[in-house]
Design an enzyme around this catalytic site. Structure first.
Site, PDB file in Angstrom:
ATOM      1  N   LYS A  39      16.272 -41.927   0.735  1.00  0.00           N
ATOM      2  CA  LYS A  39      14.982 -41.741   1.401  1.00  0.00           C
ATOM      3  C   LYS A  39      14.475 -43.016   2.058  1.00  0.00           C
ATOM      4  O   LYS A  39      13.623 -42.969   2.950  1.00  0.00           O
ATOM      5  CB  LYS A  39      13.928 -41.218   0.412  1.00  0.00           C
ATOM      6  CG  LYS A  39      14.079 -39.726   0.155  1.00  0.00           C
ATOM      7  CD  LYS A  39      12.939 -39.168  -0.664  1.00  0.00           C
ATOM      8  CE  LYS A  39      13.093 -37.669  -0.863  1.00  0.00           C
ATOM      9  NZ  LYS A  39      12.265 -37.141  -1.933  1.00  0.00           N
TER      10      LYS A  39
ATOM     11  N   LYS B 250      23.499 -31.850   3.206  1.00  0.00           N
ATOM     12  CA  LYS B 250      22.900 -30.824   2.346  1.00  0.00           C
ATOM     13  C   LYS B 250      21.935 -29.949   3.147  1.00  0.00           C
ATOM     14  O   LYS B 250      21.221 -30.467   4.005  1.00  0.00           O
ATOM     15  CB  LYS B 250      22.148 -31.567   1.230  1.00  0.00           C
ATOM     16  CG  LYS B 250      21.653 -30.725   0.113  1.00  0.00           C
ATOM     17  CD  LYS B 250      20.928 -31.577  -0.924  1.00  0.00           C
ATOM     18  CE  LYS B 250      19.565 -32.027  -0.456  1.00  0.00           C
ATOM     19  NZ  LYS B 250      18.734 -32.643  -1.477  1.00  0.00           N
TER      20      LYS B 250
ATOM     21  N   LYS C   3      15.001 -28.417   3.486  1.00  0.00           N
ATOM     22  CA  LYS C   3      13.786 -27.981   4.179  1.00  0.00           C
ATOM     23  C   LYS C   3      13.293 -29.036   5.160  1.00  0.00           C
ATOM     24  O   LYS C   3      12.512 -28.744   6.050  1.00  0.00           O
ATOM     25  CB  LYS C   3      12.693 -27.571   3.188  1.00  0.00           C
ATOM     26  CG  LYS C   3      12.422 -28.528   2.055  1.00  0.00           C
ATOM     27  CD  LYS C   3      11.629 -27.837   0.924  1.00  0.00           C
ATOM     28  CE  LYS C   3      11.872 -28.517  -0.409  1.00  0.00           C
ATOM     29  NZ  LYS C   3      11.735 -27.670  -1.565  1.00  0.00           N
TER      30      LYS C   3
HETATM   31  P1  TYM Z   1      13.692 -29.796  -4.614  1.00  0.00           P
HETATM   32  O1  TYM Z   1      12.329 -29.288  -4.368  1.00  0.00           O
HETATM   33  O2  TYM Z   1      14.320 -30.709  -3.617  1.00  0.00           O
HETATM   34  O3  TYM Z   1      14.688 -28.593  -4.838  1.00  0.00           O
HETATM   35  C1  TYM Z   1      14.405 -27.593  -5.802  1.00  0.00           C
HETATM   36  C2  TYM Z   1      15.696 -27.100  -6.438  1.00  0.00           C
HETATM   37  O4  TYM Z   1      16.585 -26.609  -5.429  1.00  0.00           O
HETATM   38  C3  TYM Z   1      17.833 -27.269  -5.537  1.00  0.00           C
HETATM   39  N1  TYM Z   1      18.376 -27.456  -4.186  1.00  0.00           N
HETATM   40  C4  TYM Z   1      19.618 -27.124  -3.836  1.00  0.00           C
HETATM   41  N2  TYM Z   1      20.622 -26.564  -4.537  1.00  0.00           N
HETATM   42  C5  TYM Z   1      21.779 -26.337  -3.869  1.00  0.00           C
HETATM   43  N3  TYM Z   1      21.965 -26.651  -2.557  1.00  0.00           N
HETATM   44  C6  TYM Z   1      20.972 -27.216  -1.831  1.00  0.00           C
HETATM   45  N4  TYM Z   1      21.156 -27.503  -0.535  1.00  0.00           N
HETATM   46  C7  TYM Z   1      19.734 -27.482  -2.466  1.00  0.00           C
HETATM   47  N5  TYM Z   1      18.545 -28.004  -2.046  1.00  0.00           N
HETATM   48  C8  TYM Z   1      17.739 -27.992  -3.115  1.00  0.00           C
HETATM   49  C9  TYM Z   1      17.538 -28.601  -6.193  1.00  0.00           C
HETATM   50  O5  TYM Z   1      18.675 -29.141  -6.815  1.00  0.00           O
HETATM   51  C10 TYM Z   1      16.465 -28.211  -7.186  1.00  0.00           C
HETATM   52  O6  TYM Z   1      17.030 -27.673  -8.361  1.00  0.00           O
HETATM   53  N6  TYM Z   1      12.978 -33.377  -8.013  1.00  0.00           N
HETATM   54  C11 TYM Z   1      13.088 -31.950  -7.821  1.00  0.00           C
HETATM   55  C12 TYM Z   1      11.881 -31.167  -8.280  1.00  0.00           C
HETATM   56  C13 TYM Z   1      11.488 -31.410  -9.691  1.00  0.00           C
HETATM   57  C14 TYM Z   1      12.150 -30.934 -10.848  1.00  0.00           C
HETATM   58  C15 TYM Z   1      11.363 -31.370 -11.949  1.00  0.00           C
HETATM   59  C16 TYM Z   1      13.322 -30.206 -11.053  1.00  0.00           C
HETATM   60  C17 TYM Z   1      10.387 -32.097 -10.106  1.00  0.00           C
HETATM   61  N7  TYM Z   1      10.307 -32.061 -11.460  1.00  0.00           N
HETATM   62  C18 TYM Z   1      11.730 -31.102 -13.259  1.00  0.00           C
HETATM   63  C19 TYM Z   1      13.666 -29.921 -12.365  1.00  0.00           C
HETATM   64  C20 TYM Z   1      12.893 -30.359 -13.456  1.00  0.00           C
HETATM   65  C21 TYM Z   1      13.277 -31.676  -6.340  1.00  0.00           C
HETATM   66  O7  TYM Z   1      12.923 -32.446  -5.492  1.00  0.00           O
HETATM   67  O8  TYM Z   1      13.781 -30.469  -6.058  1.00  0.00           O
END
Ligand code: TYM
Length: 344
Positions: free
Chosen positions: A120, A204, A207
């Site tokens: 990032k 990847k 969004k």
């Molecule tokens: P975030 O919001 O980026 O994504 C949410 C979930 O979606 C999965 N994901 C994907 N899986 C497969 N292929 C992709 N292209 C893809 N893009 C996103 C992510 O792996 C995630 O499981 N830090 C986390 C949010 C978070 C969290 C937590 C997760 C905050 N606190 C506690 C688990 C437990 C995040 O940014 O996810």
């Protein structure tokens, strides 16, 4: 169940940032699997992590709308807010409170080594990023450990953050000579733990990608879904007869994995069915499958979003139930750390 978590009741926690619309990556890597865990009868807590979202700038009105839209996405995809706890993070103050304690347990070096922080800030002036972005993984550890969650289903990109969560739990337990926080297990399963962009198999699906054609949004209608798969970038070769043949073909591999995850099949089974066939055959089959699975979710989301007050009610109810689990764990944490709590 692993040794370190065995004294704790199995409990699942996971979160998604409402920093944009949900994508097929979120759906296959996370949301679809959240529903499966709920239906296995394990206690499940799912959180829209709005405090994480503001580590980069969010327009307040958009953030509110995206949080409601994400909640609608969860419910439309099969999360039952009676069986699972569904809420937005900022309604339970314990997340921020425990994160502060973890900020004092975790080390700067641990945060600086996170690949998401490095990605990032790559090519940018890291000094100009928010302090919250740097401390992001510590809040994530707090999300999980505030509920003594034992298992966390996520996509592959979150693996390093979950390792850090384990490190924080172990350091806290060690520093305060307690066996209080579980050493949480990541659950990274299924055919699509890393869904790639439809325009570039080395990136990847996200969004935040400027190209809308690179992703399927959970709100896309049937025509848009079909068209995006038809236009997905591929190579000119037919699909291989064995899985091994996908090794150097990231775009083809991605589409096979997406098909497998949507159809609840293995990638091997997809290759057994489509090996030797060209994309002229495979892409329409994938588009049909995706439309059959995803278009009803988009329809249901639209219906749910017409009643934002009901969504807010569901999130409020979820937050109350989450808080009831979190409060005694937070209280005990303050005790362990040596804080006076005498307000009654
Ligand atoms: P975030 O919001 O980026 O994504 C949410 C979930 O979606 C999965 N994901 C994907 N899986 C497969 N292929 C992709 N292209 C893809 N893009 C996103 C992510 O792996 C995630 O499981 N830090 C986390 C949010 C978070 C969290 C937590 C997760 C905050 N606190 C506690 C688990 C437990 C995040 O940014 O996810």
């Amino acid at each position: 169940m692993a040794e370190a978590t065995s004294k704790f009741t199995p409990r699942i926690f996971s979160g998604i940032q409402p920093s944009g619309g949900l994508t097929l990556g979120n759906y296959l890597g996370a949301l679809k699997r959240f529903v499966e865990k709920q239906n296995e009868g394990i206690e499940t807590i799912y959180c829209l992590v709005d405090l994480h979202a503001i580590t980069v700038w969010q327009d307040p009105e958009k953030l509110r709308a995206q949080t409601r839209e994400a909640a609608a996405g969860f419910i439309a995809a099969g999360i039952d807010p009676k069986r699972s706890i569904l809420f937005n993070q900022s309604q339970v103050p314990g997340h921020a409170q425990l994160a502060w304690i973890f900020n004092c347990v975790a080390r700067m070096g641990w945060m600086g080594r996170m690949t998401q922080w490095k990605d990032k800030t790559a090519g940018k002036n890291a000094e100009a990023e928010s302090l919250g972005l740097f401390a992001y993984p510590s809040l994530m550890a707090a999300d999980i450990l505030l509920y003594h969650a034992t298992h966390v289903p996520v996509g592959e990109d979150q693996k390093q953050h979950l390792e850090l969560t384990r490190d924080i739990a172990m350091k806290f337990n060690h520093d305060y000579k307690v066996d209080f926080f579980p050493v949480t297990e990541p659950v990274i399963e299924g055919a699509a733990t890393r869904v790639m962009s439809l325009r570039d198999g080395s990136k990847k699906m996200s969004k935040s990608d400027p190209s809308d054609a690179s992703r399927i949004n959970l709100t896309d209608d049937a025509d848009t879904i079909a068209q995006k798969f038809r236009k997905a970038r591929t190579d000119p070769e037919p699909l291989p007869e064995a899985l091994d043949g996908l090794k150097e073909r990231p775009e083809a591999k991605n589409l096979v994995n997406i098909y497998a995850a949507l159809a609840d099949m293995t990638a091997e089974a997809v290759i057994a069915e489509f090996g030797g066939k060209g994309f002229g055959t495979f892409k329409p089959a994938l588009a049909d499958l995706a439309v059959a699975r995803l278009a009803p979710i988009a329809e249901e989301m639209k219906r749910l979003m017409a009643d934002p007050a009901e969504i807010d009610r569901i999130l409020g109810d979820g937050a109350e139930r989450a808080d009831a689990i979190a409060a005694p764990i937070l209280q005990r944490t303050f005790d362990i750390v040596g804080m006076i709590r005498s307000r009654g």
